[in-house]
Design an enzyme around this catalytic site. Structure first.
Site, PDB file in Angstrom:
ATOM      1  N   TYR A   1      51.911  39.902  27.982  1.00  0.00           N
ATOM      2  CA  TYR A   1      52.968  39.548  27.040  1.00  0.00           C
ATOM      3  C   TYR A   1      52.374  39.189  25.683  1.00  0.00           C
ATOM      4  O   TYR A   1      52.762  39.727  24.640  1.00  0.00           O
ATOM      5  CB  TYR A   1      53.797  38.390  27.597  1.00  0.00           C
TER       6      TYR A   1
ATOM      7  N   THR B   1      54.779  35.299  19.130  1.00  0.00           N
ATOM      8  CA  THR B   1      54.693  34.244  20.130  1.00  0.00           C
ATOM      9  C   THR B   1      53.375  33.487  20.067  1.00  0.00           C
ATOM     10  O   THR B   1      52.335  34.052  19.677  1.00  0.00           O
ATOM     11  CB  THR B   1      54.830  34.848  21.546  1.00  0.00           C
TER      12      THR B   1
END
Length: 332
Positions: free
Chosen positions: A144, A120
């Site tokens: 995250y 990501t």
């Protein structure tokens, strides 16, 4: 073509199901491993084999690798909601980092040659400059992003110690749906802007929250690089081809278009395409949201045999809207 099957973890989910389609369309044999906590068995193309299991279940995963003669793994399984990662970090270190460690260990133990990881742009945190390139500092500002960066580090170390190469694709904002209407984002309560906006446009939501209007951007709202999910799936197939062709090399690549749109620009596009006005509800910033994230995508264009086919915001919105209508027809 690979000598064996390709395992797709999280293949019953949004991005994973599109990767399954792209692999099958390219002629690969596919086995999906998904615990169906957030995925759907009906989202898995019937040409693939579905094994219901958690990727951290070593016994089931290793048996599936052996039984199906898996030679490559595309790893999508994990948790993906940034604000939730801030409020429940241990969930993200369990589902993303610890589970990935178990999967990588299973892959090494069973002789899997190639591994593609769903990473990501959140690994960059708040970039020092935009567009952001692969060599720029990785300083995640939420659990995250950190959970994904830790998995990248594991893959780098494992590839140096074992006969396995990998590609880590750092996604920017994934949106849209299969243009043929075979799959799309189906998660209830999704947090992706374009999904939320088309739900509002079709009456599933009353309004769209706009979180932050005081960012250092042209209109004050967050700017993101939106990549069509089918283009992203195609990038995974191209990455697999590259890993097979050159097993000595691994790659970390941004997956984006190199152009950004603000929240208000996206909502205006949905208004334009649906010929209606979505209600905007302006709220404060969310924890862990940078002002702008746009990919420097020169490396992926130069490295992979991949050219985006859906790099158009209106087209992304139309495909997302089309999937909402498919879901409505199915009563979902």
């Amino acid at each position: 073509m690979i000598d064996g099957k390709v395992m797709v973890t999280g293949g019953a989910g949004y991005i994973g199901s599109h990767a399954v389609l792209a692999l099958l369309d390219a002629g690969h044999e596919v086995v999906v491993v998904d615990n169906l906590v957030t995925g759907f068995d009906w989202a898995v193309d019937p040409r693939a084999t579905l094994v219901q299991a958690n990727v951290a279940d070593d016994a089931k995963v290793r048996a599936a690798i052996r039984d199906h003669k898996v030679r490559a793994i595309l790893h999508f399984a994990g948790s993906v909601v940034v604000p939730e990662s801030v409020s429940d970090p241990l969930k993200y270190y369990r589902n993303n980092t610890a589970a990935s460690r178990s999967l990588i260990e299973s892959a090494v133990a069973e002789g899997v040659a190639h591994f593609i990881f769903s990473s990501t742009a959140a690994t960059y945190g708040t970039p020092e400059k935009v567009p952001v390139a692969e060599g720029d500092p990785t300083v995640p500002i939420n659990p995250y992003g950190m959970s994904k960066l830790m998995t990248e580090a594991m893959l780098r170390d494992v590839a140096a110690a074992h006969p396995m190469n990998y590609a880590a694709l750092r996604y920017f904002n994934v949106a849209g749906a299969d243009p043929q209407g075979r799959s799309g984002q189906s998660t209830v309560g999704a947090t992706h802007l374009i999904k939320i906006a088309v739900e509002a446009a079709t009456g599933k939501r009353d309004a769209v929250g706009v979180y932050g209007t005081d960012f250092d951007t042209p209109d004050g709202t967050g700017v993101r690089d939106y990549i069509h999910v089918s283009d992203l799936a195609a990038a995974h197939v191209a990455a697999l081809d590259l890993l097979i062709a050159n097993p000595a090399a691994s790659h970390t690549l941004n997956a984006g278009y190199g152009q950004g749109f603000s929240v208000l620009e996206v909502l205006d596009a949905v208004d334009r395409i649906t010929n209606r006005t979505i209600e905007r509800r302006f709220e404060g910033r969310r924890a862990g949201d940078p002002a702008a994230l746009i990919a420097d995508n020169r490396a992926i264009l130069a490295t992979l045999d991949w050219t985006p086919k859906h790099a158009d915001l209106d087209g992304i919105v139309r495909d997302a809207l089309g999937w909402e209508r498919v879901l409505a027809e199915r009563g979902r």
